[in-house]
Design a protein around this motif. Structure first.
Motif, PDB file in Angstrom:
ATOM      1  N   ALA A 152       5.029   1.093  -9.307  1.00  0.00           N
ATOM      2  CA  ALA A 152       5.205  -0.361  -9.401  1.00  0.00           C
ATOM      3  C   ALA A 152       5.812  -0.858 -10.746  1.00  0.00           C
ATOM      4  CB  ALA A 152       3.884  -1.055  -9.321  1.00  0.00           C
ATOM      5  N   PRO A 153       5.562  -0.331 -11.838  1.00  0.00           N
ATOM      6  CA  PRO A 153       6.394  -0.966 -13.031  1.00  0.00           C
ATOM      7  C   PRO A 153       7.707  -0.366 -13.061  1.00  0.00           C
ATOM      8  CG  PRO A 153       4.601   0.350 -13.617  1.00  0.00           C
ATOM      9  CD  PRO A 153       4.526   0.425 -12.133  1.00  0.00           C
ATOM     10  N   LEU A 154       8.120   0.722 -12.382  1.00  0.00           N
ATOM     11  CA  LEU A 154       9.346   1.021 -12.332  1.00  0.00           C
ATOM     12  C   LEU A 154      10.317   0.334 -11.312  1.00  0.00           C
ATOM     13  CD1 LEU A 154       8.721   4.983 -12.370  1.00  0.00           C
ATOM     14  CD2 LEU A 154       8.685   3.515 -14.389  1.00  0.00           C
ATOM     15  N   THR A 155       9.649  -0.227 -10.474  1.00  0.00           N
ATOM     16  CA  THR A 155      10.619  -0.673  -9.363  1.00  0.00           C
ATOM     17  C   THR A 155      10.322  -2.243  -8.782  1.00  0.00           C
ATOM     18  OG1 THR A 155       9.170   0.095  -7.270  1.00  0.00           O
ATOM     19  CG2 THR A 155      11.079   1.453  -8.144  1.00  0.00           C
ATOM     20  N   GLY A 156       8.997  -2.436  -9.013  1.00  0.00           N
ATOM     21  CA  GLY A 156       8.789  -3.840  -8.603  1.00  0.00           C
ATOM     22  C   GLY A 156       8.371  -4.970  -9.573  1.00  0.00           C
ATOM     23  N   TYR A 157       8.338  -6.192  -9.107  1.00  0.00           N
ATOM     24  CA  TYR A 157       8.148  -7.248 -10.129  1.00  0.00           C
ATOM     25  C   TYR A 157       6.889  -6.964 -10.604  1.00  0.00           C
ATOM     26  CZ  TYR A 157      12.458  -9.410  -8.030  1.00  0.00           C
ATOM     27  OH  TYR A 157      13.578  -9.820  -7.464  1.00  0.00           O
ATOM     28  N   GLY A 158       6.317  -7.765 -11.768  1.00  0.00           N
ATOM     29  CA  GLY A 158       5.193  -7.976 -12.343  1.00  0.00           C
ATOM     30  C   GLY A 158       4.704  -9.534 -11.964  1.00  0.00           C
ATOM     31  N   ARG A 332      13.107  -5.346 -24.105  1.00  0.00           N
ATOM     32  CA  ARG A 332      12.912  -6.954 -24.254  1.00  0.00           C
ATOM     33  C   ARG A 332      11.566  -7.285 -24.022  1.00  0.00           C
ATOM     34  NH1 ARG A 332      16.131  -8.796 -27.549  1.00  0.00           N
ATOM     35  NH2 ARG A 332      17.065 -10.698 -26.466  1.00  0.00           N
ATOM     36  N   HIS A 359       9.031  -6.132 -16.022  1.00  0.00           N
ATOM     37  CA  HIS A 359       7.581  -5.205 -15.915  1.00  0.00           C
ATOM     38  C   HIS A 359       7.756  -4.038 -16.131  1.00  0.00           C
ATOM     39  CE1 HIS A 359       4.847  -4.202 -12.287  1.00  0.00           C
ATOM     40  NE2 HIS A 359       4.278  -4.122 -13.297  1.00  0.00           N
ATOM     41  N   PHE A 360       8.962  -3.442 -16.368  1.00  0.00           N
ATOM     42  CA  PHE A 360       9.059  -2.200 -17.049  1.00  0.00           C
ATOM     43  C   PHE A 360       8.984  -2.466 -18.592  1.00  0.00           C
ATOM     44  CE2 PHE A 360      11.597   1.135 -18.921  1.00  0.00           C
ATOM     45  CZ  PHE A 360      11.105   2.302 -18.358  1.00  0.00           C
ATOM     46  N   LEU A 364       6.219  -0.262 -20.800  1.00  0.00           N
ATOM     47  CA  LEU A 364       6.692   0.535 -22.172  1.00  0.00           C
ATOM     48  C   LEU A 364       6.145   0.034 -23.456  1.00  0.00           C
ATOM     49  CD1 LEU A 364       8.627   2.973 -22.683  1.00  0.00           C
ATOM     50  CD2 LEU A 364      10.466   1.263 -23.155  1.00  0.00           C
TER      51      LEU A 364
END
Lengths: 483, 483
Positions: A152-158, A332, A359-360, A364
């Motif tokens: 999820a955090p790699l591809t989806g929205y938060g 950011r 999200h990513f 991080l």
């Protein structure tokens, strides 16, 4: 003097009527009518005679005003036909000249120069730490860790408000600094800049008045110009804003919002005293003033200065932070802490204008902050900055450049040039002849009273070449003045 | 009818004077004076007698208007003293109700529901692909590759315009689609949403009129509300906007900007024909209209529809794109392609309000696009979407839900409900009773004429449970109507 910008009729650029000549008054009247779209692109202006009669000025005044507006590109002369409104690209311009030609006319000059500077240039005017001071290995390790995480955090929205885990961690950190906020009172943003911008959109309408410090972070001025806000300022002292000046300013201008860095103030490096913090909050309550406290330098402190947000319990103070200065400017993530009822509306606004913050990046940052290495990194950073501060002040003293106030920590020191030297001229000369990027005082000064000052970033001032180039530039500018 | 929002006097919400009753006129007058800050928080309103006299209305009209404003929380009654302006939090609200209670009043309702939905919910109304459709392994690999790269993209700021290498690559890709732009004509942003928002700030002043399609992407409406723009719309046909309606609208309302999705239009899935594209550009030239062409669905196309930007040569068309729909929504990078003279000013604006877009995200995107795997990923995605489209249309037909137009590609299809079913009611019911997120037509419709429609995302409609839940919800709403 009237500005050469056809769009200069945004409020903060309007000189008071008393200081305008008749010609400038006519020019300003026409600019405003264009900006308000009472005069549209391609529309013919009244003839010189009609204009003179309607404004009650002489024809020669109108002739001169039209000629100057033609020179500025605001209107066009079509011989044999008359004057027409020129093609305007945008109602908004940050800089008055193209692409940052001069620090005197461009509030983002320093930023632009710093971002575009070749790696070989010397950058004591830069607003951030050298890349090599950042925790390289930790960031690489965190990246690899995130690359193994669920998808999820790699591809989806938060979620609209931003990662609950990161908000939990941030709330805990704020609690340690005396700001007791629930994770629900936090919203993540792309950066602290975007956070302040979002808050401006939330609180301000065009033409509203905003109070800033003099000097203050130049981006506040550029941003407020983008908001078409009316900017007023009060002098900053070594212990916070000048409270008497603030009281008078609040009474006279009734600003809606005050934007400030509370701890390790940019550009002065000064810190707020608890006495001034209290007085400012009393004034804010009296005048229904909202305070935006931008605290991006918080983690550089050795001793904790008071925060408006802590004293106020986040009632009328909105708190903004980020890790761009201490961890990574390219990851950011900023955050806003505020009243629960405001968070909900800010989330709406964020959805409307930015959809989501990264999200990513949040993942991080959570990995980096959660690992415990951040504290060690900051301890070493603070020690390194203290050394750099001592060395820089010593070297500046030798050139007759004196600290306005010795900061207790952080990367910035605000320095007075020797009598007679002009910071804008010096900065242009230094950049052009020595690839030395200085941060001239008036970039930071809404009142333009700081042309005898420079802001130094001590972490970017370690090379002796900085001071060689500075000495040569100062010498050349002195000679230039003498001839 | 007057809106229950105390802040509803932003232009798009003002009913024309002709349709207002006397009471509503008085209410609107007071709201406007509050919004313009002619009446400040805590200020006493004129007495009922004075107000009636000054507005030339009866006292009972003022009594009723004050009572309704009290009910709305705009003003407060202090018995024995009079009426006072209530505490207003912000001059800006996106949604009229708290936290997206109803799709009818909240332009970000669908977005919010989709972002907050539990993983187990069914989301045919969602605006993006399932995480599992994204190129997981490629993203993990790219992350590891970036973690081994030089330090700068991991910790430092990028250049104001954004990564030159990525701009070079994007320019090449745009060239393949007939848009011949130099890398210097591109600026990177955090996302396509931020790009459109930035362009709105560049081109618009509060009160300016903006043209959108009816229906259109709902975030355009939320965003334009944040810009205090006046929104007008023209019907969208299966081949682009209705040109005759557009001609009339341009003549009547003189909008400054037209914002649209040119290919695989959201929500209809329709594509622009070259004939309509040409006609729209002729109209745009006649009326000095700037077009913002948001092309985030470009890579889903099987056959290339025309682009305004390509026909126009980016003279009055500004082109916006991103990879959030095809690669990763959490790696935030959008881009703007425009005239060289506009790029420079847009960079200024970006510096002022966002400082920078993500250096790290740009590096990651460059790694992903440069590896050649993107093309393979998109080929498989298109095939998968085509299958899903066929299956979804089949299943919808069985329920009496018909495609307004069969899209040539992409994830969206715009469907008409059987006669008598109300999409807003159905969506609220489905979410509440079946955790089924639908996207009701009026979320997309500025004219609110689309309550018989739903937007389906075919990639999110593969589970038969979607259609079971939909059938049950439709049945319940039919019964509800019958009783």
């Amino acid at each position: 003097m009237a500005s050469p910008d056809p769009l200069a009729s945004v409020p903060q650029n309007i000189p008071s009527a008393a200081s305008l000549t008749r010609v400038e008054e006519v020019m300003q009247d026409i600019r405003q009518r264009i900006q308000m779209r009472h005069l549209c692109v391609g529309k013919k202006l009244p003839s010189i005679r009609v204009q003179a009669d309607s404004l009650g000025v002489s024809r020669s005044t109108v002739v001169e005003a039209y000629a100057r507006l033609v020179a500025e590109g605001v209107i066009e002369s079509r011989p044999g036909s008359g004057f027409y409104v020129g093609r305007q690209v945008s109602p908004f311009k940050v800089a008055e000249t193209a692409a940052g030609l001069s620090p005197a006319s461009d509030p983002v000059w320093v930023t632009r120069q710093a971002l575009l500077a070749p790696a070989t240039s010397l950058q004591p005017g830069c607003g951030w730490l050298p890349d090599s001071w950042m925790p390289e290995q930790e960031i690489r390790r965190a990246l690899r860790a995130v690359s193994r995480k669920p998808l999820a955090p790699l591809t989806g929205y938060g979620t609209p408000q931003g990662s609950p885990a990161l908000r939990q961690l941030l709330a805990h950190r704020l609690g340690e600094r005396g700001m007791h906020v629930a994770p629900e009172q936090l919203m993540l943003t792309e950066s602290s800049t975007q956070a302040v911008d979002l808050l401006c959109r939330f609180f301000l309408q065009p033409g509203d008045t905003v109070l800033v410090d003099d000097p203050c972070y130049f981006s506040f001025q550029a941003m407020l110009r983008a908001h078409r806000a009316n900017v007023v300022s009060v002098p900053y002292t070594p212990h916070g804003p000048d409270v008497q000046a603030m009281a008078a300013c609040l009474a006279q201008h009734r600003p809606r919002v005050y934007i400030t860095n509370a701890a390790l103030h940019n550009p002065t490096g000064a810190s707020l005293s608890v006495e001034i913090a209290h007085q400012v909050l009393v004034l804010a309550a009296q005048h229904d003033l909202t305070i935006i406290e931008d605290d991006v330098f918080a983690d550089f402190e050795n001793h904790r200065a008071p925060r408006y947000a802590a004293l106020d319990g986040l009632r009328r103070v909105v708190y903004v932070g980020s890790f761009s200065k201490t961890l990574s400017a390219s990851v950011r993530v900023g955050h806003i802490a505020t009243r629960p009822d405001w968070v909900e509306q800010l989330v709406d606004l964020k959805l409307a204008i930015a959809f989501e913050s990264g999200h990513f990046s949040a993942e991080l940052l959570h990995t980096l902050l959660g690992s415990g290495t951040y504290q060690r990194h900051m301890n070493s950073l603070r020690a390194r900055l203290a050394d750099a501060m001592g060395l820089t002040l010593q070297r500046l003293e030798k050139l007759g450049v004196h600290a306005w106030h010795q900061p207790s920590a952080g990367m910035f020191v605000w320095c007075a040039l020797p009598e007679g030297l002009d910071a804008a001229t010096l900065s242009e000369y230094a950049l052009h002849h020595h690839q030395l990027l200085l941060a001239p005082g008036n970039s930071f000064s809404p009142s333009q009273q700081a042309n005898g000052y420079l802001r130094f970033n001590v972490a970017q001032s370690l090379s002796p070449a900085v001071f060689n180039a500075l000495a040569k530039s100062m010498q050349a500018c002195r000679r230039g003045r003498a001839t």
